[in-house]
Design a protein around this motif. Structure first.
Motif, short mmCIF file in Angstrom:
data_model
loop_
_atom_site.label_atom_id
_atom_site.label_comp_id
_atom_site.label_asym_id
_atom_site.label_seq_id
_atom_site.Cartn_x
_atom_site.Cartn_y
_atom_site.Cartn_z
N ALA A 7 0.82 -1.22 0.00
CA ALA A 7 0.00 0.00 0.00
C ALA A 7 0.85 1.26 0.00
O ALA A 7 0.57 2.21 -0.75
N ARG B 24 2.63 1.79 -3.43
CA ARG B 24 1.71 2.22 -4.48
C ARG B 24 1.35 3.70 -4.30
O ARG B 24 1.30 4.46 -5.28
N GLN B 25 1.11 4.10 -3.07
CA GLN B 25 0.82 5.51 -2.80
C GLN B 25 1.98 6.39 -3.20
O GLN B 25 1.79 7.48 -3.77
N TYR C 41 2.02 7.00 -6.91
CA TYR C 41 0.90 7.86 -7.30
C TYR C 41 1.16 9.31 -6.92
O TYR C 41 0.99 10.23 -7.73
N THR C 42 1.59 9.53 -5.68
CA THR C 42 1.83 10.89 -5.23
C THR C 42 2.96 11.54 -6.01
O THR C 42 2.87 12.70 -6.42
N ASN D 195 -2.94 14.94 -1.32
CA ASN D 195 -3.92 13.99 -1.80
C ASN D 195 -4.30 13.03 -0.66
O ASN D 195 -3.50 12.77 0.25
N PRO D 196 -5.51 12.51 -0.67
CA PRO D 196 -5.99 11.69 0.45
C PRO D 196 -5.17 10.44 0.71
O PRO D 196 -5.03 10.01 1.86
N ASP D 197 -4.61 9.82 -0.35
CA ASP D 197 -3.82 8.61 -0.15
C ASP D 197 -2.56 8.91 0.66
O ASP D 197 -2.16 8.13 1.53
N TYR D 198 -1.92 10.03 0.37
CA TYR D 198 -0.73 10.42 1.12
C TYR D 198 -1.08 10.65 2.59
O TYR D 198 -0.39 10.16 3.49
N ALA E 59 -3.56 9.44 4.27
CA ALA E 59 -3.93 8.19 4.91
C ALA E 59 -2.70 7.35 5.27
O ALA E 59 -2.61 6.79 6.37
N CYS E 60 -1.73 7.29 4.36
CA CYS E 60 -0.52 6.52 4.63
C CYS E 60 0.32 7.19 5.72
O CYS E 60 0.93 6.51 6.55
N GLU F 112 -1.24 6.31 8.90
CA GLU F 112 -1.09 4.89 9.17
C GLU F 112 0.28 4.56 9.76
O GLU F 112 0.40 3.68 10.62
#
Length: 572
Positions: A52, A55-56, A59-60, A84-87, A89-90, A93
């Motif tokens: 995960a 992959r983020q 993308y970022t 961005n939301p994925d960044y 969230a990671c 996390e």
């Protein structure tokens, strides 16, 4: 990993802990109780990083780096940074999994009864393999938390530290604001002004290079009115992103830096327009507090550099295993084998050196009265050498992959852009050399500690003539130790020559310690009946310290055992 052919074409999707035989063996040797307690946590972290998070990161980096939303609808300056939301969230996390907070829990207490940061630094080593743009803010958050825990007044520690070390996914991240345009590494030249108020301080000035610019809490250097004009006049202040009523604090982002790499990381120029702050350490202790944060960050820089190196090596080995050219996998060609063995050799040396600083950090927490000279010295050596080798390894990975390795579709391109920063973060090589000189040519006794550490390893080298090149390795290593001894003695007698020779001394001592630590690991594994690490260590000693002629020298034993060495298989 049981066979060289098992190297995947790319590391993505693999578990960055379970597949790292060298790391696991190192932790077994040096931190067995910590590994036993947290092996499951590290394995889960390695699986998350390898999938995960990786992959983020792609993308970022390629499609959604942070942006500056400079103005609102009415044209007022906001300086708001959009992620961005994925960044996001990671990023959250990583904290939820304990990358910062674990040492502040009951689970994070080491075998000595003191907090252990070894797991956090191990997580940092893995983070950098996937996304150094997440590892950087985790590093600074850990550094700010460490300063609050160890140096802040009790009321400030109690008020702010819990929000940084919580492990529920809602932790505040940290930043360290020291760099100013005119000063660079000369933090003592800070011109940011700290204005005393009844409820704290107000900071006025410009911080020129602030990584993790969207942090919730940041340490900043500033000079109170009337304080001395040098480093002794600096205080250290904690700056929250928001005030008690929830409104933004009084600082604004001028612009985001456009950088060669770490594109996922928001790095900004900040205007401090009377920003509210609380005092962590007044003059003359403010610079000391900020240096404590930088010392912590330098260890993360070292393990992060080793992590970058490991990812570069795994990608190169995977590509060489699966790429066919002229009728064969390219890993069958001798020149490629030499490149891979050299990358792996340097990786294992760098990992040993980086984690030596990790273990020194935990040892210093357990016994603060030891003075910390070994911690500071090994951190300077590790920070310098691991960064240099990470840059070399990432470049070599691009070369082995070839044209594809230069494209954005391959992680090697991002690794090469990102790795350039590790030589600069937390002080470039010349700054590490100055730190070294303070420890070995000044009032402290780091030279004697260093000589004792490597001397013990040298004394424990095997005397059996059945080991390949044992006498040659011992002679080369002993010669390097004597060269260090002579250089250190010379600088003790002639300290004014230190500024000219500091960089050369840094290289000599870093190479010697890395070689010694590899030999120490090799001796331990020989006791298990495995000669693989000895082949790696002897190759390093002969090539790096002995500077053996690559053409006329006898074939290195590691070449003959290429498949086993590459795959971390035992060698009888």
């Amino acid at each position: 990993m049981t066979d060289a052919a098992d190297y995947p074409r790319t590391a993505r999707g693999s578990n960055f802990f379970d597949t790292d035989t060298n790391l696991i063996r190192l932790l077994e040797r040096r931190a067995g109780p910590v590994l036993e307690q947290h092996e499951g946590r590290l394995s889960e972290f390695g699986a998350w990083v390898g999938d995960a998070l990786d992959r983020q990161a792609e993308y970022t980096d390629r499609f959604a780096p942070p942006r500056l939303d400079a103005y609102d609808l009415d044209g007022n300056r906001t300086g708001r940074i959009i992620f961005n939301p994925d960044y996001l969230a990671c990023h959250a996390e990583a904290y939820r999994r304990g990358a910062v907070g674990l040492p502040y829990t009951a689970e994070g207490v080491g075998p000595t009864g003191a907090p252990s940061h070894a797991v956090c630094f191990t997580m940092g080593y893995m983070l950098s393999q996937a996304d150094i743009s997440i590892h950087c803010p985790v590093t600074m958050t850990g550094a700010v938390a460490h300063v609050l825990d160890r140096l802040a007044p009790a009321d400030i520690r109690g008020r702010y530290l819990p929000d940084m070390v919580r492990m529920d996914g809602h932790a505040l991240s940290g930043g360290t604001w020291a760099t100013e345009q005119h000063g660079g590494s000369d933090v003592g030249a800070t011109t940011t002004r700290a204005e005393a108020r009844n409820d704290g301080y107000r900071l006025h000035g410009v911080k020129w290079f602030t990584s993790n610019a969207g942090s919730g809490l940041a340490l900043a250097t500033a000079r109170p009115d009337g304080a001395a004009p040098d480093g002794r006049g600096l205080g250290c202040y904690l700056v929250p992103s928001h005030l008690a009523d929830g409104t933004p604090n009084h600082y604004r982002t001028r612009r985001l830096k456009e950088k060669a790499g770490t594109l996922g990381l928001a790095t900004a120029e900040l205007d401090l327009n009377g920003a509210f702050a609380v005092e962590v350490a007044p003059p003359p202790d403010g610079l000391k507090a900020m240096m404590a944060a930088l010392e912590y960050s330098r260890i993360h820089n070292a393990v992060g550099s080793a992590g970058l190196h490991r990812r570069a090596f795994v990608e190169a080995a995977g590509w060489a295993t699966h790429r066919h050219a002229f009728g064969h996998p390219i890993r069958h060609y001798p020149m490629v084998q030499d490149q891979l063995l050299d990358m792996q050799m340097e990786l294992e040396a760098g990992t040993a050196l980086a984690f030596e600083s990790v273990f020194a950090f935990d040892a210093n927490l357990a016994d603060p009265d030891d003075g910390g000279d070994w911690l500071r010295l090994v951190t300077a050596l590790a920070k310098y050498r691991t960064a240099e080798q990470a840059v070399t390894a990432c470049r070599q990975a691009v070369e082995i992959v070839g044209g594809n390795g230069y494209t954005a579709e391959m992680v090697t391109s991002r690794l090469y852009r990102d790795c350039l920063v590790v030589s600069l973060w937390e002080g470039p090589a010349n700054i590490q050399a100055l730190e070294l000189l303070r420890l070995v040519a000044g009032k402290r006794h780091g030279d004697q500690i260093f000589l004792a550490r490597v001397g013990t390893i040298l004394a424990d080298l095997p005397t059996s003539h059945h080991e390949p090149a044992v006498e040659e390795v011992a002679d080369i290593l002993e010669g390097a130790v004597e060269e260090c001894r002579a250089a250190l003695s010379y600088l003790r007698r002639n300290p004014d020559h230190g500024p000219r020779h500091g960089r050369r001394l840094l290289t000599l001592m870093a190479d010697t310690l890395a070689a010694s630590l590899l030999c120490e690991e090799a001796v331990a594994e020989l006791a298990w009946g495995d000669r693989r690490k000895w082949l790696v260590a002897s190759r390093f000693v002969r090539k790096v310290l002995g500077r053996l002629d690559p053409v006329t020298a006898n074939i290195d034993p590691a070449n003959a055992a290429f498949d086993a060495v590459l795959a971390y298989e035992p060698v009888d």
